[in-house]
Design a protein around this motif. Structure first.
Motif, PDB file in Angstrom:
ATOM      1  N   LYS A 111       0.862  -1.180   0.000  1.00  0.00           N
ATOM      2  CA  LYS A 111       0.000   0.000   0.000  1.00  0.00           C
ATOM      3  C   LYS A 111       0.894   1.223   0.000  1.00  0.00           C
ATOM      4  CE  LYS A 111      -3.737   2.510   0.484  1.00  0.00           C
ATOM      5  NZ  LYS A 111      -4.526   2.770  -0.694  1.00  0.00           N
ATOM      6  N   THR A 112       0.659   2.145  -0.930  1.00  0.00           N
ATOM      7  CA  THR A 112       1.418   3.385  -0.997  1.00  0.00           C
ATOM      8  C   THR A 112       0.652   4.469  -0.252  1.00  0.00           C
ATOM      9  OG1 THR A 112       2.361   2.750  -3.128  1.00  0.00           O
ATOM     10  CG2 THR A 112       2.460   5.092  -2.539  1.00  0.00           C
ATOM     11  N   LEU A 113       1.325   5.120   0.675  1.00  0.00           N
ATOM     12  CA  LEU A 113       0.744   6.209   1.456  1.00  0.00           C
ATOM     13  C   LEU A 113       1.590   7.460   1.265  1.00  0.00           C
ATOM     14  CD1 LEU A 113       0.020   4.323   4.811  1.00  0.00           C
ATOM     15  CD2 LEU A 113      -1.580   4.812   2.961  1.00  0.00           C
ATOM     16  N   THR A 114       1.005   8.609   1.576  1.00  0.00           N
ATOM     17  CA  THR A 114       1.710   9.882   1.457  1.00  0.00           C
ATOM     18  C   THR A 114       1.736  10.571   2.814  1.00  0.00           C
ATOM     19  OG1 THR A 114       0.983  10.120  -0.828  1.00  0.00           O
ATOM     20  CG2 THR A 114       1.752  12.115   0.269  1.00  0.00           C
ATOM     21  N   VAL A 115       2.908  11.083   3.173  1.00  0.00           N
ATOM     22  CA  VAL A 115       3.051  11.860   4.403  1.00  0.00           C
ATOM     23  C   VAL A 115       2.496  13.255   4.110  1.00  0.00           C
ATOM     24  CG1 VAL A 115       4.674  12.861   6.052  1.00  0.00           C
ATOM     25  CG2 VAL A 115       5.112  10.598   5.104  1.00  0.00           C
ATOM     26  N   PRO A 116       1.548  13.733   4.899  1.00  0.00           N
ATOM     27  CA  PRO A 116       1.042  15.088   4.661  1.00  0.00           C
ATOM     28  C   PRO A 116       2.180  16.107   4.702  1.00  0.00           C
ATOM     29  CG  PRO A 116      -0.374  13.929   6.206  1.00  0.00           C
ATOM     30  CD  PRO A 116       0.838  13.069   5.998  1.00  0.00           C
ATOM     31  N   SER A 117       2.102  17.113   3.842  1.00  0.00           N
ATOM     32  CA  SER A 117       3.195  18.087   3.709  1.00  0.00           C
ATOM     33  C   SER A 117       3.424  18.898   4.982  1.00  0.00           C
ATOM     34  CB  SER A 117       2.928  19.031   2.530  1.00  0.00           C
ATOM     35  OG  SER A 117       1.695  19.703   2.718  1.00  0.00           O
ATOM     36  N   LYS A 118       2.441  19.016   5.839  1.00  0.00           N
ATOM     37  CA  LYS A 118       2.587  19.795   7.075  1.00  0.00           C
ATOM     38  C   LYS A 118       3.058  18.942   8.259  1.00  0.00           C
ATOM     39  CE  LYS A 118       0.320  23.571   5.502  1.00  0.00           C
ATOM     40  NZ  LYS A 118       0.981  24.763   5.186  1.00  0.00           N
ATOM     41  N   THR A 119       3.390  17.673   8.022  1.00  0.00           N
ATOM     42  CA  THR A 119       3.822  16.782   9.099  1.00  0.00           C
ATOM     43  C   THR A 119       5.167  17.236   9.657  1.00  0.00           C
ATOM     44  OG1 THR A 119       2.657  14.942   8.090  1.00  0.00           O
ATOM     45  CG2 THR A 119       4.353  14.387   9.698  1.00  0.00           C
ATOM     46  N   LYS A 120       5.263  17.261  10.965  1.00  0.00           N
ATOM     47  CA  LYS A 120       6.511  17.642  11.620  1.00  0.00           C
ATOM     48  C   LYS A 120       7.494  16.470  11.573  1.00  0.00           C
ATOM     49  CE  LYS A 120       4.388  20.986  14.663  1.00  0.00           C
ATOM     50  NZ  LYS A 120       4.185  21.463  16.014  1.00  0.00           N
ATOM     51  N   PRO A 121       8.773  16.766  11.454  1.00  0.00           N
ATOM     52  CA  PRO A 121       9.777  15.690  11.438  1.00  0.00           C
ATOM     53  C   PRO A 121       9.740  14.867  12.723  1.00  0.00           C
ATOM     54  CG  PRO A 121      10.736  17.765  10.696  1.00  0.00           C
ATOM     55  CD  PRO A 121       9.369  18.084  11.233  1.00  0.00           C
ATOM     56  N   GLY A 122      10.083  13.593  12.587  1.00  0.00           N
ATOM     57  CA  GLY A 122      10.131  12.698  13.737  1.00  0.00           C
ATOM     58  C   GLY A 122       9.777  11.282  13.333  1.00  0.00           C
ATOM     59  N   SER A 123       9.810  10.392  14.303  1.00  0.00           N
ATOM     60  CA  SER A 123       9.507   8.979  14.067  1.00  0.00           C
ATOM     61  C   SER A 123       7.996   8.776  13.986  1.00  0.00           C
ATOM     62  CB  SER A 123      10.100   8.127  15.192  1.00  0.00           C
ATOM     63  OG  SER A 123       9.815   6.766  14.970  1.00  0.00           O
ATOM     64  N   LYS A 124       7.566   8.006  13.000  1.00  0.00           N
ATOM     65  CA  LYS A 124       6.140   7.700  12.797  1.00  0.00           C
ATOM     66  C   LYS A 124       5.985   6.186  12.699  1.00  0.00           C
ATOM     67  CE  LYS A 124       5.359  12.078  12.452  1.00  0.00           C
ATOM     68  NZ  LYS A 124       4.870  12.813  13.582  1.00  0.00           N
ATOM     69  N   THR A 125       4.776   5.692  12.991  1.00  0.00           N
ATOM     70  CA  THR A 125       4.524   4.251  12.975  1.00  0.00           C
ATOM     71  C   THR A 125       3.278   3.940  12.164  1.00  0.00           C
ATOM     72  OG1 THR A 125       5.513   4.029  15.166  1.00  0.00           O
ATOM     73  CG2 THR A 125       4.125   2.216  14.432  1.00  0.00           C
ATOM     74  N   VAL A 126       3.391   2.919  11.327  1.00  0.00           N
ATOM     75  CA  VAL A 126       2.275   2.379  10.560  1.00  0.00           C
ATOM     76  C   VAL A 126       1.877   1.067  11.237  1.00  0.00           C
ATOM     77  CG1 VAL A 126       1.580   1.414   8.331  1.00  0.00           C
ATOM     78  CG2 VAL A 126       3.082   3.379   8.407  1.00  0.00           C
ATOM     79  N   THR A 127       0.571   0.829  11.377  1.00  0.00           N
ATOM     80  CA  THR A 127       0.072  -0.403  11.989  1.00  0.00           C
ATOM     81  C   THR A 127      -0.699  -1.202  10.951  1.00  0.00           C
ATOM     82  OG1 THR A 127      -0.144   0.742  14.103  1.00  0.00           O
ATOM     83  CG2 THR A 127      -1.345  -1.327  13.865  1.00  0.00           C
ATOM     84  N   VAL A 128      -0.467  -2.517  10.945  1.00  0.00           N
ATOM     85  CA  VAL A 128      -1.173  -3.407  10.029  1.00  0.00           C
ATOM     86  C   VAL A 128      -1.799  -4.528  10.840  1.00  0.00           C
ATOM     87  CG1 VAL A 128      -0.946  -5.005   8.084  1.00  0.00           C
ATOM     88  CG2 VAL A 128       0.365  -2.878   8.120  1.00  0.00           C
ATOM     89  N   LYS A 129      -3.078  -4.809  10.542  1.00  0.00           N
ATOM     90  CA  LYS A 129      -3.777  -5.898  11.227  1.00  0.00           C
ATOM     91  C   LYS A 129      -4.314  -6.861  10.181  1.00  0.00           C
ATOM     92  CE  LYS A 129      -7.130  -7.024  14.683  1.00  0.00           C
ATOM     93  NZ  LYS A 129      -7.918  -6.619  15.798  1.00  0.00           N
ATOM     94  N   VAL A 130      -4.021  -8.154  10.402  1.00  0.00           N
ATOM     95  CA  VAL A 130      -4.550  -9.225   9.565  1.00  0.00           C
ATOM     96  C   VAL A 130      -5.105 -10.270  10.523  1.00  0.00           C
ATOM     97  CG1 VAL A 130      -4.044 -11.014   7.862  1.00  0.00           C
ATOM     98  CG2 VAL A 130      -2.863  -8.813   7.738  1.00  0.00           C
ATOM     99  N   GLY A 131      -6.395 -10.528  10.445  1.00  0.00           N
ATOM    100  CA  GLY A 131      -7.014 -11.487  11.366  1.00  0.00           C
ATOM    101  C   GLY A 131      -6.836 -11.018  12.793  1.00  0.00           C
ATOM    102  N   ASN A 132      -6.268 -11.893  13.615  1.00  0.00           N
ATOM    103  CA  ASN A 132      -6.066 -11.549  15.032  1.00  0.00           C
ATOM    104  C   ASN A 132      -4.631 -11.103  15.321  1.00  0.00           C
ATOM    105  OD1 ASN A 132      -4.841 -13.984  14.664  1.00  0.00           O
ATOM    106  ND2 ASN A 132      -5.701 -14.964  16.462  1.00  0.00           N
ATOM    107  N   LYS A 133      -3.852 -10.834  14.266  1.00  0.00           N
ATOM    108  CA  LYS A 133      -2.453 -10.424  14.451  1.00  0.00           C
ATOM    109  C   LYS A 133      -2.265  -8.968  14.038  1.00  0.00           C
ATOM    110  CE  LYS A 133      -0.513 -14.969  13.889  1.00  0.00           C
ATOM    111  NZ  LYS A 133       0.311 -15.383  14.944  1.00  0.00           N
TER     112      LYS A 133
END
Length: 155
Positions: A111-133
């Motif tokens: 999946k391709t996502l875009t960081v909004p242009s106004k996002t402040k620098p720093g560490s970010k996290t993406v979460t993925v859920k499949v079934g119960n995991k």
């Protein structure tokens, strides 16, 4: 009339009223029985259901982000690998909280996502859920490219 004689007169009358109040047998009701003679055949047998449920528990979920440093306003790919799972649906949640449904093919999807242009620098996290995991992947957002300003004469 004395109190004792009044009690003797009312006692036989009240006793007669209770004499007819014998316990009656309770009525019993039966639930209606199905009338169809052709039972519905399940589409999945118990063994298939248990095997499918066990298979769903046995897969391993891995998520990665490429690139791992993304400029605000740029795009990045979230790669999902559900090893041991042939098909299914993954729910990808961006750092901004937006969720996207992605169909897995042979246990994989991107999946391709875009960081909004106004996002402040720093560490970010993406979460993925499949079934119960659930699995996560982190990446760093860096400042956007500086905007070049043009002079009035177009240079």
């Amino acid at each position: 009339m004395t109190l004792a004689s009044a009690a003797l007169l009312t006692l036989p009358l009240s006793g007669a009223a209770f004499a007819d109040a014998r316990p009656q047998p309770a009525a019993t009701a039966k639930a209606p029985q199905p009338t169809h003679s052709n039972p519905v055949t399940p589409t999945v047998t118990q063994d298939q259901w248990v095997k499918g449920r066990d298979d769903a528990r046995r897969f391993a979920l891995e998520v990665s982000v490429d690139p791992d440093r993304v400029r605000a306003g740029d795009s990045y790919d979230v790669t999902i690998a559900a090893k041991g799972l042939r098909s299914g649906t993954a729910v990808v949640t961006s750092p901004e909280g937006k969720s996207y449904r992605v169909t897995l093919s042979d246990g994989e999807a991107t999946k391709t996502l875009t960081v909004p242009s106004k996002t402040k620098p720093g560490s970010k996290t993406v979460t993925v859920k499949v079934g119960n995991k659930t699995a996560t992947a982190s990446f760093d957002v860096v400042a956007p490219r500086p905007q070049r300003h043009r002079d009035h004469d177009g240079k």
